[in-house]
Design a protein around this motif. Structure first.
Motif, PDB file in Angstrom:
ATOM      1  N   PHE A   1       3.873  -2.513   1.431  1.00 63.87           N
ATOM      2  CA  PHE A   1       3.544  -2.480   0.018  1.00 63.87           C
ATOM      3  C   PHE A   1       4.311  -1.321  -0.601  1.00 63.87           C
TER       4      PHE A   1
ATOM      5  N   GLN B   1       4.320   1.415  -4.273  1.00 61.78           N
ATOM      6  CA  GLN B   1       3.597   1.874  -5.455  1.00 61.78           C
ATOM      7  C   GLN B   1       4.419   2.856  -6.250  1.00 61.78           C
TER       8      GLN B   1
ATOM      9  N   GLU C   1      -0.182  -0.057 -10.139  1.00 59.70           N
ATOM     10  CA  GLU C   1      -0.891  -0.572  -8.975  1.00 59.70           C
ATOM     11  C   GLU C   1       0.081  -0.779  -7.814  1.00 59.70           C
ATOM     12  N   ARG C   2      -0.479  -0.688  -6.620  1.00 62.07           N
ATOM     13  CA  ARG C   2       0.320  -0.949  -5.433  1.00 62.07           C
ATOM     14  C   ARG C   2       0.630  -2.442  -5.372  1.00 62.07           C
ATOM     15  N   GLU C   3       1.853  -2.784  -4.991  1.00 55.11           N
ATOM     16  CA  GLU C   3       2.242  -4.180  -4.969  1.00 55.11           C
ATOM     17  C   GLU C   3       2.777  -4.583  -3.603  1.00 55.11           C
ATOM     18  N   PHE C   4       2.555  -5.827  -3.269  1.00 54.29           N
ATOM     19  CA  PHE C   4       3.009  -6.412  -2.019  1.00 54.29           C
ATOM     20  C   PHE C   4       4.524  -6.514  -1.984  1.00 54.29           C
TER      21      PHE C   4
ATOM     22  N   ALA D   1       1.141  -1.329   6.388  1.00 52.46           N
ATOM     23  CA  ALA D   1      -0.280  -1.631   6.510  1.00 52.46           C
ATOM     24  C   ALA D   1      -0.492  -2.682   7.589  1.00 52.46           C
TER      25      ALA D   1
ATOM     26  N   SER E   1      -0.843 -11.529   1.469  1.00 50.28           N
ATOM     27  CA  SER E   1      -0.252 -10.522   0.604  1.00 50.28           C
ATOM     28  C   SER E   1      -1.288  -9.750  -0.198  1.00 50.28           C
ATOM     29  N   TRP E   2      -2.529 -10.055   0.003  1.00 49.90           N
ATOM     30  CA  TRP E   2      -3.596  -9.412  -0.746  1.00 49.90           C
ATOM     31  C   TRP E   2      -3.891  -8.033  -0.160  1.00 49.90           C
ATOM     32  N   GLU E   3      -3.787  -7.028  -0.957  1.00 49.11           N
ATOM     33  CA  GLU E   3      -3.952  -5.648  -0.500  1.00 49.11           C
ATOM     34  C   GLU E   3      -5.292  -5.432   0.196  1.00 49.11           C
TER      35      GLU E   3
ATOM     36  N   TYR F   1      -5.973  -5.438   4.073  1.00 47.51           N
ATOM     37  CA  TYR F   1      -5.399  -4.446   4.971  1.00 47.51           C
ATOM     38  C   TYR F   1      -6.295  -3.223   5.088  1.00 47.51           C
TER      39      TYR F   1
ATOM     40  N   TRP G   1      -3.553   1.867   6.931  1.00 49.74           N
ATOM     41  CA  TRP G   1      -2.413   2.217   6.076  1.00 49.74           C
ATOM     42  C   TRP G   1      -1.690   3.432   6.634  1.00 49.74           C
TER      43      TRP G   1
END
Length: 121
Positions: free
Chosen positions: A36, A38, A43-46, A96, A103-105, A108, A111
């Motif tokens: 991911f 950020q 927001e953190r992105e995949f 992660a 792909s959904w944060e 996970y 980290w």
């Protein structure tokens, strides 16, 4: 599982880096591994994910064709080769681990600490 990411740095647009994530703990191959990223204030992105077996790599549309995720279960590592970098790729990159694939944060639970990639134009 404990994760430690490395390999970030500063490059010019069009350049490449290889990010690496080292995992400690047992049964690394059970875990699907993802990257991911950020940008501060966002927001953190995949970015990418790979199955525990090393199959089914999947990428965000924004990096498809430029980034490649791979893993070595013998060395407990997962890498992200990032090519043709753009200024908009500038971010802190996190690895992660999850027992589920996707792909959904929120999937996970493990980290790494993040490694900074800065791309200048």
């Amino acid at each position: 599982v404990q994760l430690q990411a490395s390999g970030g740095g500063s490059v010019q647009a069009g350049g490449s880096l290889r990010l690496s994530c080292a995992a400690s703990g047992r049964s690394f191959s059970r875990y699907n591994m993802a990257w991911f990223r950020q940008v501060p204030g966002k927001e953190r992105e995949f970015v990418a994910v790979i199955r525990g077996s090393g199959g089914m790599p999947n990428y965000a549309d924004s990096v498809e064709g430029r980034f490649t995720i791979s893993r070595d279960n013998g060395k407990n590592t997962v890498d992200l080769q990032v090519n043709s970098l753009k200024p908009e790729d500038t971010a802190v990159y996190y690895c992660a681990a999850a027992l589920s694939y996707g792909s959904w944060e929120a999937l996970y639970g493990y980290w790494g600490q993040g490694t900074l990639v800065t791309v200048s134009s």
